[in-house]
Design a protein around this motif. Structure first.
Motif, PDB file in Angstrom:
ATOM      1  N   ALA A  90      34.499  17.148 -15.705  1.00  0.00           N
ATOM      2  CA  ALA A  90      34.142  17.834 -16.941  1.00  0.00           C
ATOM      3  C   ALA A  90      32.998  18.807 -16.690  1.00  0.00           C
ATOM      4  O   ALA A  90      32.876  19.832 -17.351  1.00  0.00           O
ATOM      5  CB  ALA A  90      33.760  16.821 -18.013  1.00  0.00           C
ATOM      6  N   ASN A  91      32.123  18.473 -15.727  1.00  0.00           N
ATOM      7  CA  ASN A  91      30.988  19.336 -15.412  1.00  0.00           C
ATOM      8  C   ASN A  91      30.903  19.471 -13.887  1.00  0.00           C
ATOM      9  O   ASN A  91      30.091  18.804 -13.243  1.00  0.00           O
ATOM     10  CB  ASN A  91      29.702  18.741 -15.996  1.00  0.00           C
ATOM     11  CG  ASN A  91      28.553  19.698 -15.915  1.00  0.00           C
ATOM     12  OD1 ASN A  91      28.679  20.780 -15.363  1.00  0.00           O
ATOM     13  ND2 ASN A  91      27.421  19.281 -16.458  1.00  0.00           N
ATOM     14  N   PRO A  92      31.723  20.337 -13.283  1.00  0.00           N
ATOM     15  CA  PRO A  92      31.765  20.420 -11.828  1.00  0.00           C
ATOM     16  C   PRO A  92      30.446  20.877 -11.211  1.00  0.00           C
ATOM     17  O   PRO A  92      30.098  20.440 -10.114  1.00  0.00           O
ATOM     18  CB  PRO A  92      32.878  21.415 -11.533  1.00  0.00           C
ATOM     19  CG  PRO A  92      33.430  21.873 -12.817  1.00  0.00           C
ATOM     20  CD  PRO A  92      32.705  21.190 -13.907  1.00  0.00           C
ATOM     21  N   ALA A  93      29.710  21.714 -11.913  1.00  0.00           N
ATOM     22  CA  ALA A  93      28.456  22.232 -11.340  1.00  0.00           C
ATOM     23  C   ALA A  93      27.465  21.100 -11.099  1.00  0.00           C
ATOM     24  O   ALA A  93      26.820  21.045 -10.041  1.00  0.00           O
ATOM     25  CB  ALA A  93      27.864  23.287 -12.254  1.00  0.00           C
ATOM     26  N   SER A  94      27.342  20.177 -12.053  1.00  0.00           N
ATOM     27  CA  SER A  94      26.384  19.080 -11.872  1.00  0.00           C
ATOM     28  C   SER A  94      26.870  18.110 -10.791  1.00  0.00           C
ATOM     29  O   SER A  94      26.061  17.580 -10.025  1.00  0.00           O
ATOM     30  CB  SER A  94      26.140  18.342 -13.190  1.00  0.00           C
ATOM     31  OG  SER A  94      27.284  17.628 -13.571  1.00  0.00           O
ATOM     32  N   ASP A  95      28.181  17.875 -10.720  1.00  0.00           N
ATOM     33  CA  ASP A  95      28.720  16.999  -9.674  1.00  0.00           C
ATOM     34  C   ASP A  95      28.469  17.584  -8.287  1.00  0.00           C
ATOM     35  O   ASP A  95      28.083  16.875  -7.357  1.00  0.00           O
ATOM     36  CB  ASP A  95      30.216  16.775  -9.871  1.00  0.00           C
ATOM     37  CG  ASP A  95      30.528  15.911 -11.085  1.00  0.00           C
ATOM     38  OD1 ASP A  95      29.592  15.299 -11.636  1.00  0.00           O
ATOM     39  OD2 ASP A  95      31.715  15.847 -11.459  1.00  0.00           O
ATOM     40  N   GLY A 106      20.917  13.246   3.451  1.00  0.00           N
ATOM     41  CA  GLY A 106      21.603  12.637   4.583  1.00  0.00           C
ATOM     42  C   GLY A 106      22.407  11.407   4.183  1.00  0.00           C
ATOM     43  O   GLY A 106      22.859  10.655   5.046  1.00  0.00           O
ATOM     44  N   ALA A 107      22.610  11.192   2.879  1.00  0.00           N
ATOM     45  CA  ALA A 107      23.343  10.020   2.406  1.00  0.00           C
ATOM     46  C   ALA A 107      24.845  10.179   2.599  1.00  0.00           C
ATOM     47  O   ALA A 107      25.564   9.184   2.721  1.00  0.00           O
ATOM     48  CB  ALA A 107      23.032   9.763   0.931  1.00  0.00           C
ATOM     49  N   ILE A 108      25.325  11.431   2.611  1.00  0.00           N
ATOM     50  CA  ILE A 108      26.745  11.677   2.828  1.00  0.00           C
ATOM     51  C   ILE A 108      26.906  12.744   3.912  1.00  0.00           C
ATOM     52  O   ILE A 108      25.975  13.509   4.183  1.00  0.00           O
ATOM     53  CB  ILE A 108      27.479  12.121   1.532  1.00  0.00           C
ATOM     54  CG1 ILE A 108      26.894  13.435   0.988  1.00  0.00           C
ATOM     55  CG2 ILE A 108      27.454  11.024   0.487  1.00  0.00           C
ATOM     56  CD1 ILE A 108      27.668  14.019  -0.177  1.00  0.00           C
ATOM     57  N   SER A 109      28.080  12.786   4.495  1.00  0.00           N
ATOM     58  CA  SER A 109      28.345  13.779   5.548  1.00  0.00           C
ATOM     59  C   SER A 109      28.872  15.068   4.918  1.00  0.00           C
ATOM     60  O   SER A 109      29.177  15.119   3.722  1.00  0.00           O
ATOM     61  CB  SER A 109      29.367  13.235   6.532  1.00  0.00           C
ATOM     62  OG  SER A 109      30.625  13.107   5.886  1.00  0.00           O
ATOM     63  N   GLN A 110      28.998  16.091   5.753  1.00  0.00           N
ATOM     64  CA  GLN A 110      29.514  17.374   5.277  1.00  0.00           C
ATOM     65  C   GLN A 110      30.958  17.224   4.772  1.00  0.00           C
ATOM     66  O   GLN A 110      31.328  17.814   3.762  1.00  0.00           O
ATOM     67  CB  GLN A 110      29.452  18.422   6.403  1.00  0.00           C
ATOM     68  CG  GLN A 110      29.915  19.803   5.993  1.00  0.00           C
ATOM     69  CD  GLN A 110      29.017  20.465   4.962  1.00  0.00           C
ATOM     70  OE1 GLN A 110      27.809  20.253   4.954  1.00  0.00           O
ATOM     71  NE2 GLN A 110      29.606  21.253   4.083  1.00  0.00           N
ATOM     72  N   GLY A 111      31.765  16.420   5.449  1.00  0.00           N
ATOM     73  CA  GLY A 111      33.146  16.185   5.020  1.00  0.00           C
ATOM     74  C   GLY A 111      33.205  15.501   3.667  1.00  0.00           C
ATOM     75  O   GLY A 111      34.042  15.846   2.826  1.00  0.00           O
ATOM     76  N   ALA A 115      34.793  16.920   0.169  1.00  0.00           N
ATOM     77  CA  ALA A 115      35.755  16.150  -0.628  1.00  0.00           C
ATOM     78  C   ALA A 115      35.284  16.026  -2.075  1.00  0.00           C
ATOM     79  O   ALA A 115      36.074  16.184  -3.006  1.00  0.00           O
ATOM     80  CB  ALA A 115      35.963  14.762  -0.016  1.00  0.00           C
ATOM     81  N   ILE A 116      34.003  15.762  -2.270  1.00  0.00           N
ATOM     82  CA  ILE A 116      33.461  15.645  -3.635  1.00  0.00           C
ATOM     83  C   ILE A 116      33.555  16.991  -4.348  1.00  0.00           C
ATOM     84  O   ILE A 116      33.925  17.066  -5.524  1.00  0.00           O
ATOM     85  CB  ILE A 116      32.007  15.125  -3.598  1.00  0.00           C
ATOM     86  CG1 ILE A 116      31.985  13.677  -3.124  1.00  0.00           C
ATOM     87  CG2 ILE A 116      31.356  15.241  -4.971  1.00  0.00           C
ATOM     88  CD1 ILE A 116      30.600  13.140  -2.823  1.00  0.00           C
ATOM     89  N   LYS A 117      33.231  18.050  -3.637  1.00  0.00           N
ATOM     90  CA  LYS A 117      33.290  19.388  -4.228  1.00  0.00           C
ATOM     91  C   LYS A 117      34.737  19.732  -4.599  1.00  0.00           C
ATOM     92  O   LYS A 117      34.996  20.238  -5.699  1.00  0.00           O
ATOM     93  CB  LYS A 117      32.733  20.417  -3.246  1.00  0.00           C
ATOM     94  CG  LYS A 117      32.678  21.828  -3.808  1.00  0.00           C
ATOM     95  CD  LYS A 117      31.918  22.760  -2.901  1.00  0.00           C
ATOM     96  CE  LYS A 117      32.854  23.248  -1.818  1.00  0.00           C
ATOM     97  NZ  LYS A 117      32.281  24.327  -1.004  1.00  0.00           N
ATOM     98  N   LEU A 121      36.261  20.330  -8.449  1.00  0.00           N
ATOM     99  CA  LEU A 121      36.860  21.592  -8.858  1.00  0.00           C
ATOM    100  C   LEU A 121      38.349  21.478  -9.201  1.00  0.00           C
ATOM    101  O   LEU A 121      38.817  22.105 -10.142  1.00  0.00           O
ATOM    102  CB  LEU A 121      36.678  22.639  -7.752  1.00  0.00           C
ATOM    103  CG  LEU A 121      35.223  23.038  -7.488  1.00  0.00           C
ATOM    104  CD1 LEU A 121      35.152  23.978  -6.296  1.00  0.00           C
ATOM    105  CD2 LEU A 121      34.622  23.695  -8.720  1.00  0.00           C
ATOM    106  N   THR A 122      39.078  20.674  -8.450  1.00  0.00           N
ATOM    107  CA  THR A 122      40.535  20.627  -8.636  1.00  0.00           C
ATOM    108  C   THR A 122      41.061  19.293  -9.132  1.00  0.00           C
ATOM    109  O   THR A 122      42.173  19.222  -9.615  1.00  0.00           O
ATOM    110  CB  THR A 122      41.251  20.954  -7.308  1.00  0.00           C
ATOM    111  OG1 THR A 122      40.942  19.938  -6.354  1.00  0.00           O
ATOM    112  CG2 THR A 122      40.866  22.313  -6.794  1.00  0.00           C
ATOM    113  N   GLY A 123      40.317  18.232  -8.944  1.00  0.00           N
ATOM    114  CA  GLY A 123      40.806  16.890  -9.302  1.00  0.00           C
ATOM    115  C   GLY A 123      41.590  16.241  -8.185  1.00  0.00           C
ATOM    116  O   GLY A 123      42.126  15.177  -8.347  1.00  0.00           O
ATOM    117  N   ARG A 124      41.676  16.910  -7.007  1.00  0.00           N
ATOM    118  CA  ARG A 124      42.383  16.349  -5.853  1.00  0.00           C
ATOM    119  C   ARG A 124      41.417  16.217  -4.707  1.00  0.00           C
ATOM    120  O   ARG A 124      40.457  16.971  -4.582  1.00  0.00           O
ATOM    121  CB  ARG A 124      43.522  17.271  -5.421  1.00  0.00           C
ATOM    122  CG  ARG A 124      44.633  17.295  -6.420  1.00  0.00           C
ATOM    123  CD  ARG A 124      45.671  18.241  -5.984  1.00  0.00           C
ATOM    124  NE  ARG A 124      45.156  19.575  -6.271  1.00  0.00           N
ATOM    125  CZ  ARG A 124      45.788  20.694  -6.070  1.00  0.00           C
ATOM    126  NH1 ARG A 124      46.975  20.669  -5.542  1.00  0.00           N
ATOM    127  NH2 ARG A 124      45.271  21.842  -6.376  1.00  0.00           N
TER     128      ARG A 124
END
Length: 125
Positions: A90-95, A106-111, A115-117, A121-124
């Motif tokens: 619903a709010n992709p910018a904040s996610d 450093g809590a998550i990797s670039q990959g 995936a989160i981004k 944006l797409t729901g997939r």
């Protein structure tokens, strides 16, 4: 007995067995369908006895979709429900901003960030 006689006899037996399986499956489907009237069931069975091959073909063409649905129901498979599918945020910018903060910490990797981004944006994934 020659090779070709044996070959054609084996082919005949194969086709007859396949036909019997189809007829028994049709009978099983007829008796498991609770929406079909008893007179219609009797009529299908009469036609299966007197015009078997044509009736089996017509039954599969006319009631094939219902046969598949009843088979799925007997196996316990329900029609697909789209409620479990991921949706765009619903709010992709904040996610994406939260994911960027986690990436910077450093809590998550670039990959994982990608995936989160992508999910935001797409729901997939």
């Amino acid at each position: 007995m020659t090779f070709w006689t044996l070959f054609w006899m084996s082919l005949d037996i194969l086709f007859f067995a396949a036909y019997l399986i189809a007829v028994f499956y049709i009978l099983f489907d007829l008796f498991s369908d609770h929406t079909l009237n008893g007179w219609w069931k009797a009529l299908w069975i009469i036609f299966l006895v007197f015009v078997p091959f044509l009736t089996a073909l017509v039954y599969i063409v006319v009631r094939g979709r219902g046969m598949a649905e009843r088979a799925r129901r007997r196996r316990g498979v329900v029609p697909e429900d789209d409620s479990y599918r991921p949706r765009p945020s619903a709010n992709p910018a904040s996610d994406i901003a939260q994911a960027q903060a986690l990436l910077d910490q450093g809590a998550i990797s670039q990959g994982e960030f990608e995936a989160i981004k992508n999910k935001a944006l797409t729901g997939r994934y």
